[in-house]
Write a protein that holds these residues in place. Structure first.
Motif, short mmCIF file in Angstrom:
data_model
loop_
_atom_site.label_atom_id
_atom_site.label_comp_id
_atom_site.label_asym_id
_atom_site.label_seq_id
_atom_site.Cartn_x
_atom_site.Cartn_y
_atom_site.Cartn_z
N LEU A 185 0.86 -1.18 0.00
CA LEU A 185 0.00 0.00 0.00
C LEU A 185 0.90 1.23 0.00
O LEU A 185 1.98 1.22 0.59
N HIS A 186 0.47 2.29 -0.65
CA HIS A 186 1.34 3.46 -0.76
C HIS A 186 1.18 4.45 0.39
O HIS A 186 2.17 4.92 0.94
N VAL A 187 -0.05 4.78 0.74
CA VAL A 187 -0.26 5.69 1.88
C VAL A 187 -1.65 5.48 2.44
O VAL A 187 -2.59 5.14 1.72
N LEU A 188 -1.77 5.67 3.75
CA LEU A 188 -3.05 5.66 4.46
C LEU A 188 -3.16 6.94 5.27
O LEU A 188 -2.16 7.43 5.81
N ARG A 189 -4.36 7.46 5.39
CA ARG A 189 -4.62 8.61 6.25
C ARG A 189 -6.00 8.45 6.89
O ARG A 189 -6.92 7.98 6.24
N ASP A 190 -6.13 8.88 8.15
CA ASP A 190 -7.46 8.96 8.73
C ASP A 190 -7.90 10.42 8.66
O ASP A 190 -7.26 11.30 9.22
N PRO A 191 -8.97 10.68 7.94
CA PRO A 191 -9.39 12.07 7.67
C PRO A 191 -10.15 12.67 8.83
O PRO A 191 -11.38 12.73 8.83
N THR A 192 -9.42 13.11 9.84
CA THR A 192 -10.04 13.67 11.05
C THR A 192 -10.29 15.17 10.83
O THR A 192 -11.17 15.53 10.08
N ARG A 193 -9.54 16.02 11.52
CA ARG A 193 -9.76 17.47 11.37
C ARG A 193 -9.57 17.88 9.90
O ARG A 193 -8.60 17.50 9.26
N GLY A 194 -10.51 18.65 9.39
CA GLY A 194 -10.44 19.06 7.99
C GLY A 194 -11.07 18.07 7.06
O GLY A 194 -11.24 18.36 5.87
N GLY A 195 -11.41 16.88 7.56
CA GLY A 195 -12.15 15.91 6.78
C GLY A 195 -11.37 15.29 5.63
O GLY A 195 -10.14 15.38 5.54
N LEU A 196 -12.11 14.65 4.74
CA LEU A 196 -11.51 13.97 3.59
C LEU A 196 -10.77 14.96 2.69
O LEU A 196 -9.71 14.65 2.14
#
Length: 368
Positions: A246-257
């Protein structure tokens, strides 16, 4: 001779009739960029937060590890790679549909570690209590933290407690830091994104922010909206079992997706194109955002992730995600492209396109 001036009808209020308004206590969550003081927008996860970090904290602290600016720092130690992260939680109210500040404090840090591919192992916990807060409230927060830690398979190993004077806090603030081990062969960072990567989101967006707002402001939307707060470590391990590439993962918390996609596009120097209709937004969230003039793309999440996956692995990763309880609603929403590097563009239902920019501040302050 009469004074005709005095008999004329008034055409409007005079200067003495104008109401006076005290604006000294007003705050703006998204103010002008040049400001000599900290404002709420600096905590929103958007452009103001990025400027605060880049212009003050990075020059002050320096160091290669801090320069990674990921959800967690990747640290080589003793022949292994550790992920190390810290976060603070100031959400109001302390308890909300689907969770509490205690759940957020555990799951948020576990998720930051998971975005590096790490299995969370240990957490620290700092309680900042306001004088006068009820002991049952403190016990409820602690119990929620303990339950969330056990569910995530992580141990709270150390902690600290401070008390501030009444009126100097908001009941309970929390800080957690965590460490975990990254498996060999896993290298998750935005610089690995290349044109052609498929963008996958793990489920409905905007749920947490709307759940917090509905309780905080006493709003009703015809159905109770519960926060999506959850620990994503198990889902990430399921994805990595399909391929460690997998190249990158992010959890879209503050500021959203929107903020998460913009951060990845900027760091990878690629463009991102998403299909607006493919982004999963539950009807209750869409209706709430329509009423309040909000964009679900910018509303916070606490139990979702966005992944950039090599195209050859995308179908298998998507199937594995949908087989996991926390990824049942996973959907492909777009791809990385060579055009317009650093910019996120959405195809609209009408066939046009719009730029999905990095938010300045935060639509809904204090959602975590």
């Amino acid at each position: 001779m009469s004074d005709t001036t005095s008999s004329r009808p008034a055409t409007g209020p005079g200067p003495r009739d104008l109401p006076t308004v005290d604006i000294s206590g007003w705050t703006c969550p998204a103010p002008l960029r040049e400001t000599p003081r900290v404002v709420m927008g600096h905590g929103g996860g958007g452009a103001l937060t990025a400027e605060l970090v880049q212009q003050i904290f990075v020059p002050a602290f320096g160091g290669e590890l801090l320069g990674q600016l990921g959800d967690s720092a990747v640290i080589p130690l003793g022949g292994q790679r550790l992920a190390f992260s810290t976060d603070s939680y100031v959400v109001r109210p302390l308890f909300f549909p689907g969770g509490s500040i205690g759940d957020l404090a555990v799951n948020g840090t576990v998720n930051d570690l998971a975005m590096s591919g790490a299995r969370a192992a240990f957490l620290s916990c700092g309680f900042i209590l306001e004088e006068g807060v009820e002991m049952p409230v403190v016990a409820g927060v602690a119990d929620a933290m303990g339950a969330a830690a056990r569910a995530a398979g992580v141990e709270v190993a150390t902690g600290d407690t401070k008390v501030v004077e009444a009126g100097r806090g908001d009941g309970v603030y929390l800080n957690t830091a965590g460490i975990g081990v990254i498996p060999p062969g896993v290298d998750l960072r935005p610089q690995r994104v290349v044109p052609g990567d498929v963008v996958i989101v793990s489920g409905d967006i905007g749920v947490h922010g709307v759940a917090i707002m509905s309780v905080r402001e006493g709003l009703e939307f015809g159905v109770e909206i519960e926060s999506d707060c959850a620990a994503l470590g198990g889902l990430v391990q399921t994805m990595l079992a399909v391929t460690p590439d997998l190249h990158v993962l992010r959890d879209p918390t503050r500021g959203g997706l929107a903020a998460a996609l913009n951060e990845i596009a900027t760091a990878s120097a690629t463009g991102v194109v998403i299909d607006e209709q493919a982004v999963p937004v539950p009807p209750a969230v869409a209706n709430a955002c329509a009423i309040l003039g909000l964009d679900p793309m910018y509303v916070a999440n606490e139990g979702k992730l966005v992944a950039f996956v090599p195209r050859e692995h995308a179908d298998a990763v998507l199937d594995a995600m949908r087989a996991h309880p926390l990824g049942a609603g996973a959907a492909v929403i777009g791809e990385a492209v060579a055009a317009h590097p650093g910019m996120v563009v959405a195809r609209t239902p009408l066939g046009g396109t719009r730029v999905v920019d990095l938010p300045l501040g935060e639509q809904l302050p204090r959602i975590c």
